[in-house]
Every structure is written in C-alpha cells, then in structure tokens.
Write an enzyme that holds these catalytic residues in place. Structure first.
Site, PDB file in Angstrom:
ATOM      1  N   GLY A   1       0.817  -1.216   0.000  1.00 25.29           N
ATOM      2  CA  GLY A   1       0.000   0.000   0.000  1.00 25.29           C
ATOM      3  C   GLY A   1       0.847   1.262   0.000  1.00 25.29           C
ATOM      4  O   GLY A   1       0.514   2.248  -0.669  1.00 25.29           O
TER       5      GLY A   1
ATOM      6  N   ASN B   1      -7.918   3.908   8.740  1.00 27.48           N
ATOM      7  CA  ASN B   1      -7.324   2.733   9.386  1.00 27.48           C
ATOM      8  C   ASN B   1      -7.502   2.718  10.896  1.00 27.48           C
ATOM      9  O   ASN B   1      -7.412   1.671  11.511  1.00 27.48           O
ATOM     10  CB  ASN B   1      -5.838   2.628   9.032  1.00 27.48           C
ATOM     11  CG  ASN B   1      -5.127   3.946   9.141  1.00 27.48           C
ATOM     12  OD1 ASN B   1      -5.474   4.917   8.466  1.00 27.48           O
ATOM     13  ND2 ASN B   1      -4.132   4.006  10.002  1.00 27.48           N
TER      14      ASN B   1
ATOM     15  N   GLN C   1      -7.615  -0.157   3.448  1.00 22.95           N
ATOM     16  CA  GLN C   1      -8.439  -0.709   4.532  1.00 22.95           C
ATOM     17  C   GLN C   1      -9.789  -1.216   4.063  1.00 22.95           C
ATOM     18  O   GLN C   1     -10.388  -2.064   4.708  1.00 22.95           O
ATOM     19  CB  GLN C   1      -8.656   0.370   5.613  1.00 22.95           C
ATOM     20  CG  GLN C   1      -7.427   0.656   6.442  1.00 22.95           C
ATOM     21  CD  GLN C   1      -7.084  -0.470   7.390  1.00 22.95           C
ATOM     22  OE1 GLN C   1      -7.948  -1.275   7.770  1.00 22.95           O
ATOM     23  NE2 GLN C   1      -5.833  -0.545   7.795  1.00 22.95           N
TER      24      GLN C   1
ATOM     25  N   HIS D   1      -1.624  -7.246   2.618  1.00 21.82           N
ATOM     26  CA  HIS D   1      -1.764  -7.810   3.964  1.00 21.82           C
ATOM     27  C   HIS D   1      -3.002  -7.331   4.711  1.00 21.82           C
ATOM     28  O   HIS D   1      -3.206  -7.674   5.869  1.00 21.82           O
ATOM     29  CB  HIS D   1      -0.496  -7.592   4.802  1.00 21.82           C
ATOM     30  CG  HIS D   1      -0.228  -6.181   5.186  1.00 21.82           C
ATOM     31  ND1 HIS D   1      -0.370  -5.734   6.468  1.00 21.82           N
ATOM     32  CD2 HIS D   1       0.198  -5.126   4.469  1.00 21.82           C
ATOM     33  CE1 HIS D   1      -0.040  -4.455   6.523  1.00 21.82           C
ATOM     34  NE2 HIS D   1       0.311  -4.069   5.324  1.00 21.82           N
TER      35      HIS D   1
ATOM     36  N   THR E   1      11.660  -6.898 -12.083  1.00 24.98           N
ATOM     37  CA  THR E   1      11.022  -8.184 -12.378  1.00 24.98           C
ATOM     38  C   THR E   1       9.921  -8.448 -11.365  1.00 24.98           C
ATOM     39  O   THR E   1      10.159  -8.418 -10.153  1.00 24.98           O
ATOM     40  CB  THR E   1      12.079  -9.308 -12.309  1.00 24.98           C
ATOM     41  OG1 THR E   1      13.096  -8.985 -13.254  1.00 24.98           O
ATOM     42  CG2 THR E   1      11.481 -10.664 -12.602  1.00 24.98           C
TER      43      THR E   1
ATOM     44  N   CYS F   1       2.210   7.787  25.003  1.00 26.64           N
ATOM     45  CA  CYS F   1       2.727   8.587  26.108  1.00 26.64           C
ATOM     46  C   CYS F   1       4.135   9.038  25.749  1.00 26.64           C
ATOM     47  O   CYS F   1       5.015   8.219  25.512  1.00 26.64           O
ATOM     48  CB  CYS F   1       2.726   7.743  27.380  1.00 26.64           C
ATOM     49  SG  CYS F   1       3.147   8.712  28.813  1.00 26.64           S
TER      50      CYS F   1
HETATM   51  C1  LIG Z   1      -4.893   3.061   5.041  1.00 25.03           C
HETATM   52  C2  LIG Z   1      -3.544   2.442   4.781  1.00 25.03           C
HETATM   53  N1  LIG Z   1      -2.796   2.863   3.748  1.00 25.03           N
HETATM   54  C3  LIG Z   1      -1.602   2.352   3.474  1.00 25.03           C
HETATM   55  C4  LIG Z   1      -1.054   1.359   4.245  1.00 25.03           C
HETATM   56  C5  LIG Z   1       0.324   0.850   3.943  1.00 25.03           C
HETATM   57  O1  LIG Z   1       0.284  -0.403   3.340  1.00 25.03           O
HETATM   58  P1  LIG Z   1       1.605  -1.337   3.339  1.00 25.03           P
HETATM   59  O2  LIG Z   1       1.858  -1.682   4.761  1.00 25.03           O
HETATM   60  O3  LIG Z   1       1.212  -2.495   2.487  1.00 25.03           O
HETATM   61  O4  LIG Z   1       2.684  -0.534   2.737  1.00 25.03           O
HETATM   62  C6  LIG Z   1      -1.788   0.862   5.336  1.00 25.03           C
HETATM   63  C7  LIG Z   1      -1.215  -0.185   6.191  1.00 25.03           C
HETATM   64  O5  LIG Z   1      -1.465  -0.287   7.344  1.00 25.03           O
HETATM   65  C8  LIG Z   1      -3.063   1.430   5.618  1.00 25.03           C
HETATM   66  O6  LIG Z   1      -3.790   1.023   6.656  1.00 25.03           O
END
Ligand SMILES: Cc1ncc(COP(=O)(O)O)c(C=O)c1O
Length: 377
Positions: A64, A144, A172, A194, A230, A315
């Site tokens: 991402g 997220n 997300q 993931h 690749t 914190c």
């Molecule tokens: C909203 C959002 N964008 C981007 C990412 C980043 O993705 P990656 O960990 O595959 O680089 C995350 C990962 O937690 C995410 O929650």
C-alpha cells in the site's frame, strides 16, 4: 483481532508451487517463463475483477505504501508543469502524509482538509480548496484507525468537474466493502495485500487508462513502463487469489453482526464510560474503535495480553498524545487517551469477543469504571 490479516489457506496453497517449481521470470521469452507470466496475468485479472477495471489498469507494487507513493509522486512529477497543488486530508495514513511532506519540500503546496467529529470530510470544503493549480486530490476510502468511510463518489465527482485527478487509498476498505472504481469515479486507487489475507510486501495501484505517471523506479519497461523490476509472480498470484476470495463479502456481514454485538456488550457494561470513535453509520464492518473514558489505552492493552488491538494515544515524556486522526476529529484528551481499536477478521468468533469483554470488565481501571455509576475515575 488485528488489522493486518493472516494469509488465507487458499492463498498459501496458490503460492506454494511458485516456491518449489515456477521460478521463471515473467518477462522472459523461454519455457520457464510461461507459468510465471500466466500467473502474473491471471492475478492482474483477478484484481481487476474485484475493482471493476481493465487488467491493464493494474500496476503491481510492494504494498500500500508504494502504491500511495506512486500515485502522489507519479502524478506530481508527470504534471508539475500544469500545477503544484495537491489536496488530501488530515486523517490519512502516514503512507500519504509523508509523501505529501516530501513533495512540500520540493515545492508542492498541499491542503490538508479537516474532518468532522465522525472523521468525515465535507465535500463543500473540497470544492472550496480546489484552485487552478490543483493537480491531484487524494482522500482515503476508509480510515485505518476508526474505520470511517469517506463520501468518495461525491468527492471524485467534484474532482472530475474541475478536471483534477482523484486518488483514494483503499488499503483498509478492499475486501470489507464493495469497491468499483467506476462507481466510485476514481482515477487511482491503492490496495495492500496484507489487509486482504494475502502476504505482506505486495499491493497494487489502479491507474485509469489515459492517466500517465512518472515511475518511482526507473529501469526496464515492466508494468507497461510504470514500475521497473522483475515482478514476483509468487506474490502477485497470492494477491490475485486473495482478491478473488474478497469478492464474496458474506463473511463481512457476519463480522458486522459480531462487531455490533461487541459494542452493545461494552455499552451494557460500561454505560457512558465508553464512547465510540468513528462514524456510527459510514464505517467499515470490522472496526470498533472505542474510548474507555479517563483510562489510558496502553494500560488497558497491557491487561489484554494476547489480543492484538492497538491504542490511539501514546505517552511521550509523561504526556499523553492523541493520534493525528483522533485529534483531527476533535476528540478530547480525556476521551482519546483511552481509545482502543479492535479489528475483527473473518476468523473472529463470538467466544473470542465475549472473552475480551469479560477481560475488559475485569481490568482494575475499567472494572472500577464499570461499577462506579457516573463517577469519573
Ligand atoms: C490506510 C492504509 N494505507 C496504506 C497502508 C500501507 O500499506 P503497506 O503496509 O502495504 O505498505 C496501510 C497499512 O497499514 C493502511 O492502513
């Protein structure tokens, strides 16, 4: 209960032959390349089918973060002769905020839109922020931390009316709610393996036909010149299979029921000592971000050993700092410092939810809260 997902057994089974046998380079012309190339293109088609786009509109990335970086920097470098202004929001993932900060150092102007107390942007604010120099708008599909879903269709329509490209970070939301790039009206959309039961280290960017991007990685002409290197047929096949599975959203209906049961149980036990963070209606079905008022999130997590939840506060030098998301939503420190995000998955059971509720009720701080009617601890 964790936001990152385990690899689905069907995804693992798809990947396995690539470790043992299919070692070919998808770009080569000889016999060993054929299965790898076929797998890469099958996966591209599976991702395109999930998102409702054409196969050649999918660019494989390392995740991402790379997809977001490619969207932001790729558009900025390709279009900076026609403009230098990008609009995003204050509640984006660091994989958007940090590339924006980087582009600011190169001279870009970035507007960070505010959100309301539920974490939603106001499309009127977006309209007002657009200038003749605006080249890109990037607003996340779902947040997220709190799961709030943005009014993407409306925002993308505004972008289109102004001739501005629109990107959404759907890391997300993919696999949790239906996504159709044409229904949403977006030009670019990021996904992360993931978060959708594929392995880590793979993702994809949807790039609408006709949108040109400067690549982040220059080299040979892989991915139609948009990302050199690749391709990993193994990771692509995993993401493809995961996207195929994600087309069935039935499990998310079950997850929503469980999530709502969890929230009702917490309200029954803690009454007005708990508060929901995020939009009650426009929210991912698996996300419950709840504040235990006047408690400290990290302390609660310590008592939830074995539960992979996370807190929205940290914190620093004896001071509690709220996450940028909760702060942007105007959550007060008394409420935000006790914020815990629970992310339910396909495999989460009612027994697990009830066990977590029991454990929360038994924690020293929260137990007192549960018993003390209306008294601030
Ligand atoms: C909203 C959002 N964008 C981007 C990412 C980043 O993705 P990656 O960990 O595959 O680089 C995350 C990962 O937690 C995410 O929650």
């Amino acid at each position: 209960m964790v936001a990152s997902t385990p690899v689905d057994p069907a995804v693992a089974a798809t990947i396995k032959p690539f470790l043992a046998n299919h070692f070919g380079n998808p770009s080569s012309g000889h016999w060993a390349a054929a299965p790898a190339k076929a797998a890469l293109e099958k996966a591209r088609g599976q991702i395109a089918a999930l998102l409702g786009c054409e196969d050649d509109e999918i660019v494989f990335t390392s995740g991402g973060s790379e997809a977001n970086n490619l969207a932001l920097k790729g558009v900025y470098f390709a279009r900076r002769d026609s403009g230098d202004h990008i609009i995003t929001t204050r509640i984006e993932h660091p994989a958007i905020i940090e590339p924006c900060r980087f582009l600011e150092r190169l001279g870009a102007r970035i507007t960070y839109l505010a959100v309301d107390r539920f974490g939603r942007v106001d499309p009127d604010d977006l309209s007002r922020a657009i200038t003749p120099r605006t080249i890109l708008i990037s607003i996340m599909h779902a947040n997220n931390e709190v799961g709030t879903i943005q009014p993407i269709e409306e925002c993308a329509r505004i972008a289109r009316e102004h001739g501005v490209l629109f990107h959404t970070d759907a890391a997300q939301s993919v696999g949790k709610i239906a996504i159709d790039v044409n229904g949403l009206g977006v030009d670019l959309l990021s996904i992360a393996g993931h978060k959708v039961y594929a392995p880590k280290g793979v993702g994809a960017l949807f790039v609408r036909r006709g949108v040109s991007l400067e690549p982040l990685i220059h080299g040979a002409g892989h991915e139609s010149g948009r990302r050199a290197g690749t391709e990993s047929a193994l990771l692509a096949a995993g993401l493809g299979e995961a996207c195929e599975l994600a087309r069935d959203l039935d499990s998310m209906g079950r997850v929503r029921v469980l999530r709502d049961h969890f929230w009702r149980e917490l309200q029954d036990r803690f009454g007005n000592r708990v508060a929901l963070n995020g939009d009650p209606e426009h929210r991912l079905p698996n996300t419950l971000n709840v504040s235990f008022i006047n408690c400290i999130g990290a302390e609660i997590l310590k008592g939830l050993d074995g539960v992979a939840a996370s807190t929205g506060s940290a914190c620093h030098s004896g001071r509690i700092e709220l996450s940028a998301v909760l702060e942007a939503m105007g959550v007060t420190p008394e409420v935000g410092m006790g914020a815990i995000r629970f992310s339910l998955g396909r495999g989460t059971t009612r027994e697990e939810i009830d066990a977590v509720t029991e454990r929360l009720s038994g924690l020293p701080g929260t137990a007192f809260m549960a018993m003390s009617a209306g008294k601030t601890v």
